[in-house]
Design a protein around this motif. Structure first.
Motif, mmCIF file in Angstrom:
data_model
loop_
_atom_site.group_PDB
_atom_site.id
_atom_site.type_symbol
_atom_site.label_atom_id
_atom_site.label_comp_id
_atom_site.label_asym_id
_atom_site.label_seq_id
_atom_site.Cartn_x
_atom_site.Cartn_y
_atom_site.Cartn_z
ATOM 1 N N ARG A 1 1.193 0.810 -4.815
ATOM 2 C CA ARG A 1 0.576 0.819 -3.486
ATOM 3 C C ARG A 1 0.165 -0.594 -3.099
ATOM 4 N N VAL A 2 0.283 -0.892 -1.812
ATOM 5 C CA VAL A 2 -0.156 -2.203 -1.323
ATOM 6 C C VAL A 2 -0.889 -2.003 0.005
ATOM 7 N N GLY A 3 -2.131 -2.471 0.058
ATOM 8 C CA GLY A 3 -2.914 -2.374 1.284
ATOM 9 C C GLY A 3 -2.591 -3.528 2.221
ATOM 10 N N VAL A 4 -2.817 -3.316 3.512
ATOM 11 C CA VAL A 4 -2.662 -4.403 4.492
ATOM 12 C C VAL A 4 -3.971 -4.561 5.264
ATOM 13 N N PRO B 1 -1.803 6.211 4.825
ATOM 14 C CA PRO B 1 -0.680 5.865 3.944
ATOM 15 C C PRO B 1 0.631 5.812 4.731
ATOM 16 N N VAL B 2 1.482 4.876 4.380
ATOM 17 C CA VAL B 2 2.830 4.818 4.973
ATOM 18 C C VAL B 2 3.806 4.740 3.808
ATOM 19 N N LYS B 3 4.712 5.720 3.741
ATOM 20 C CA LYS B 3 5.599 5.819 2.583
ATOM 21 C C LYS B 3 6.816 4.897 2.681
ATOM 22 N N LEU C 1 4.244 0.680 9.170
ATOM 23 C CA LEU C 1 3.076 0.087 8.506
ATOM 24 C C LEU C 1 2.319 -0.831 9.460
ATOM 25 N N PHE C 2 3.077 -1.683 10.156
ATOM 26 C CA PHE C 2 2.437 -2.610 11.099
ATOM 27 C C PHE C 2 1.937 -1.904 12.345
ATOM 28 N N GLU C 3 2.662 -0.872 12.736
ATOM 29 C CA GLU C 3 2.248 -0.074 13.886
ATOM 30 C C GLU C 3 0.871 0.558 13.601
ATOM 31 N N GLN C 4 0.713 1.117 12.399
ATOM 32 C CA GLN C 4 -0.580 1.710 12.012
ATOM 33 C C GLN C 4 -1.661 0.634 11.944
ATOM 34 N N ILE D 1 -9.162 3.123 8.430
ATOM 35 C CA ILE D 1 -9.977 2.258 7.585
ATOM 36 C C ILE D 1 -8.997 1.446 6.734
ATOM 37 N N LYS D 2 -8.307 2.073 5.797
ATOM 38 C CA LYS D 2 -7.316 1.314 5.027
ATOM 39 C C LYS D 2 -5.908 1.847 5.275
ATOM 40 N N VAL D 3 -5.066 0.990 5.819
ATOM 41 C CA VAL D 3 -3.641 1.266 5.977
ATOM 42 C C VAL D 3 -2.957 0.682 4.749
ATOM 43 N N PHE D 4 -2.099 1.476 4.109
ATOM 44 C CA PHE D 4 -1.429 0.957 2.910
ATOM 45 C C PHE D 4 -0.039 1.535 2.760
ATOM 46 N N CYS D 5 0.795 0.801 2.041
ATOM 47 C CA CYS D 5 2.176 1.231 1.812
ATOM 48 C C CYS D 5 2.251 1.927 0.453
ATOM 49 N N GLU D 6 2.787 3.130 0.446
ATOM 50 C CA GLU D 6 3.064 3.807 -0.829
ATOM 51 C C GLU D 6 4.457 3.364 -1.248
#
Ligand code: BGC
Ligand code: ZN
Length: 367
Positions: A39-42, A337-339, A347-350, A358-363
């Motif tokens: 997982r990586v948060g943005v 989460p964005v898979k 991911l960027f849209e979110q 609160i936290k947008v992150f890539c799974e």
């Protein structure tokens, strides 16, 4: 392997890049660790890098792999690694050493160099990719029980550093028994700051823009802290009501709040500034009054950026304490989460538009 990258200097250039699979042999002295990303948060930093406000590619590349809030699992280790083993969950620190004395003693976060090296931000590729390698020196183990929330460790370290620096500074007072704290801002950093201050037993008031109730104000109240909206109560009136504040942690991203915070700070208090404000905003302030109260009240203001591994280690301990004391609380921050790396646009849209994020992150891969 796939990676999410930007072309530095070119606004809105986020795209999918191709990188060769890394190997532990790239790291000297047999100290390499190969990590499979989970997982990586943005955060705002990624937004600003994609807006080409800053960010630079590593030497020999015309793109920068972004992502600095990583969480992964060890896949392989070099022959001289004893600290971690395959299967361990880990997070890597962000900044790599330069040449100042602070870098040489392992406190890269305190560098005085003009050029700094940060994975996913400046001159080093980041973690929005399938695998990375690094020296075990920069790899911190996360217990299995925290794997769901491990992606929050990097933002947590920013808070750890700011608060520990405040306590360190306050040793000047011989006796410092902080009772009341304020946090400016109720985003990820503000929420984590409120958590850490509550874990230390302080009475915490969080000031945010949005009127309550909403998820963030509920999370703050779940910690036994109070939430006040600045649309209803000014910071200064709030300070009269709930202060004097011994410690204020500023994390709004809106620099004018700094000068209000200076006025809300109690005698002998410490104000921690953590917002990276890239703009050019100016503001008129009651300079004599602020200065006078700072002088007569022996107050301190300190800036904080980045974090070295000691703050990653203390961040893990606080996350473990939080999991015991406020079960499920950290999980509630993981709102968006964005898979899959291939869904970088979503991911960027979110990150830019999602209401209530609160936290947008890539799974990147399943836990
Ligand atoms: C990161 C820090 C970094 C700072 C400045 C933040 O978003 O979390 O690790 O030092 O940006 O680049
Ligand atoms: Zn960040």
């Amino acid at each position: 392997m796939k990676a999410i990258a930007v072309t530095p200097g070119k606004p809105n250039s986020v795209h999918l890049a191709e990188l060769p699979m890394p190997s532990v042999r790239e790291i000297p002295n047999g100290r390499g660790v190969l990590v499979r990303m989970l997982r990586v948060g943005v955060d705002g930093t990624d937004k600003e890098i994609n807006a080409a406000e800053y960010g630079a590619a590593p030497e020999g590349f015309n793109f920068l792999v972004i992502g600095h809030e990583g969480f992964g699992q060890v896949e392989a280790v070099g022959p001289n690694v004893t600290e971690v083993e395959p299967g361990d969950y880990v997070v890597a620190t962000v900044r790599r050493p330069g040449s100042s004395i602070y870098d040489l003693i392992g406190t890269n976060d305190m560098t005085t160099d003009d050029t700094y090296f940060e994975r996913g931000i400046n001159l080093r590729h980041g973690f929005l990719t399938e695998y990375y390698v690094d020296d075990v020196e920069y790899i911190v183990k996360v217990p299995q029980g925290l794997k769901e929330v491990g992606v929050l460790l990097e933002p947590m370290t920013v808070v750890q550093k700011g608060i520990q620096q405040a306590y360190e500074i306050q040793r000047r007072l011989r006796v410092w028994r902080p009772k009341k704290a304020a946090v400016m801002g109720a985003g990820t950093i503000g929420l984590l700051a409120a958590l850490v201050l509550r874990l230390r037993g302080l009475d915490v008031t969080v000031f945010g823009k949005t009127a309550k109730p909403y998820l963030n104000s509920e999370l703050i109240e779940a910690l036994g802290a109070r939430y006040e909206s600045t649309s209803e109560l000014s910071v200064l009136t709030g300070a009269q009501k709930y202060g004097p504040f011994d410690l204020i942690f500023e994390a709004t991203g809106f620099s004018p709040i700094v000068f209000e915070s200076m006025q809300a700070l109690g005698k002998n208090g410490v104000l921690v500034l953590s917002s990276v404000t890239g703009g050019e905003r100016t503001v008129e302030v009651p300079a004599d009054k602020i200065n006078l109260e700072f002088v007569l009240g022996n107050k301190v203001m300190v800036g904080t950026v980045n974090a070295n591994r000691e703050y990653f280690e203390s961040g893990v301990r606080d996350m473990a304490q939080a999991a015991a004391q406020y079960p499920g609380w950290l999980n509630r921050l993981l709102t968006h989460p964005v898979k899959g790396l291939e869904n970088y646009r979503a991911l960027f849209e979110q990150l830019t538009n999602a209401k209530g994020a609160i936290k947008v992150f890539c799974e990147v891969a399943a836990l």
